[in-house]
Motif scaffolding. Structure first.
Motif, PDB file in Angstrom:
ATOM      1  N   ALA A  67       0.831  -1.207   0.000  1.00 37.77           N
ATOM      2  CA  ALA A  67       0.000   0.000   0.000  1.00 37.77           C
ATOM      3  C   ALA A  67       0.865   1.257   0.000  1.00 37.77           C
ATOM      4  N   ASP A  71       0.970   3.951  -3.093  1.00 39.24           N
ATOM      5  CA  ASP A  71       0.600   5.345  -2.847  1.00 39.24           C
ATOM      6  C   ASP A  71       1.733   6.290  -3.265  1.00 39.24           C
ATOM      7  N   ILE A  74       1.936   6.492  -7.166  1.00 39.50           N
ATOM      8  CA  ILE A  74       0.892   7.330  -7.741  1.00 39.50           C
ATOM      9  C   ILE A  74       1.182   8.799  -7.445  1.00 39.50           C
ATOM     10  N   GLU A 127      -7.150  -4.569  -4.665  1.00 37.82           N
ATOM     11  CA  GLU A 127      -7.553  -3.183  -4.392  1.00 37.82           C
ATOM     12  C   GLU A 127      -6.582  -2.214  -5.062  1.00 37.82           C
ATOM     13  N   GLY A 128      -5.304  -2.543  -5.006  1.00 35.44           N
ATOM     14  CA  GLY A 128      -4.300  -1.678  -5.621  1.00 35.44           C
ATOM     15  C   GLY A 128      -4.435  -1.622  -7.124  1.00 35.44           C
ATOM     16  N   ASP A 130      -7.244  -1.794  -8.809  1.00 36.90           N
ATOM     17  CA  ASP A 130      -8.331  -0.852  -9.078  1.00 36.90           C
ATOM     18  C   ASP A 130      -7.855   0.590  -8.897  1.00 36.90           C
ATOM     19  N   GLN A 131      -7.040   0.815  -7.881  1.00 42.62           N
ATOM     20  CA  GLN A 131      -6.485   2.146  -7.625  1.00 42.62           C
ATOM     21  C   GLN A 131      -5.603   2.597  -8.783  1.00 42.62           C
ATOM     22  N   ALA A 134      -7.744   3.446 -11.853  1.00 44.82           N
ATOM     23  CA  ALA A 134      -8.415   4.739 -11.702  1.00 44.82           C
ATOM     24  C   ALA A 134      -7.450   5.885 -11.973  1.00 44.82           C
ATOM     25  N   PHE A 135      -6.218   5.785 -11.456  1.00 43.94           N
ATOM     26  CA  PHE A 135      -5.248   6.840 -11.710  1.00 43.94           C
ATOM     27  C   PHE A 135      -4.870   6.888 -13.186  1.00 43.94           C
TER      28      PHE A 135
END
Length: 210
Positions: A67, A71, A74, A127-128, A130-131, A134-135
């Motif tokens: 995570a 983060d 991104i 989850e990552g 999908d993150q 999205a970015f």
């Protein structure tokens, strides 16, 4: 008179940070299989049991490392493309090159591979993903903002293909295959021109001549 110096809570946070950084370094240098609690503790300069004291288990530690690295990636990419629109293609191309060379990118790839045998880590990787999609869609929308194709293309799918291609090239590099990052970024420039964005084509990281 109040005592000066770091508070206990601050020291705990510093130790957790040292363990996180040590795990990234171990993943980047030794791979997933070589990243044990003992190896991390030794690199971080803490007692062997310190990893479990601060994170509970290796799965919990690796999940937090994933995570954190995602983060940070991104955030780096978002900062890299925060430029005038005319400079986006060159900034994007350079950001891709920088990410390929970043130790946290290697750590992320190792964690994705290792997630096969860890349900907890696998859930965080999903989850990552999908993150990341999205970015990537945000970036695609920026790059195609003035293109007549922007309203016709399935941008979610374009973002998924782009993010998957980046990941796939990373995996190829991980196993020692030749990866032409400059060629890939040049291709992005050509595709943008084809799709109607009035972009110069990046040439190996250098601005094209006037």
């Amino acid at each position: 008179m109040a005592r000066s110096g770091p508070k206990r809570g601050d020291s705990r946070g510093e130790t957790r940070g040292a363990i996180l950084d040590a795990t990234v370094g171990s993943l980047a240098e030794l791979g997933f299989s070589g990243t044990s609690a003992r190896a991390v503790a030794q690199r971080a300069g803490v007692a062997p049991g310190g990893v479990f004291y601060h994170f509970g288990s290796m799965d919990d530690l690796l999940t937090e490392v994933f995570a954190t690295c995602l983060d940070r990636r991104i955030a780096r990419l978002r900062a890299a493309v925060d430029v005038p629109r005319s400079g986006l293609p060159t900034a994007f191309a350079q950001a891709v090159r920088d990410e390929f060379a970043h130790p946290e990118s290697r750590a992320l790839l190792e964690l994705v591979v290792g997630a096969i045998d860890s349900p907890l880590l696998a859930a965080r990787v999903r989850e990552g993903t999908d993150q990341a999609f999205a970015f990537t869609r945000e970036v695609v929308e920026l790059l195609l903002a003035d293109s007549p194709m922007a309203g016709l293309l399935p941008l979610d799918l374009v973002a998924q293909v782009a993010a998957s291609a980046f990941f796939g090239l990373g995996v190829m590099a991980l196993v020692g295959a030749d990866v032409d990052v400059d060629g890939m970024t040049d291709l992005v420039g050509v595709l943008l021109m084809f799709l109607g964005g009035d972009w110069p084509v990046p040439t190996g990281g250098q601005d094209p001549p006037d």
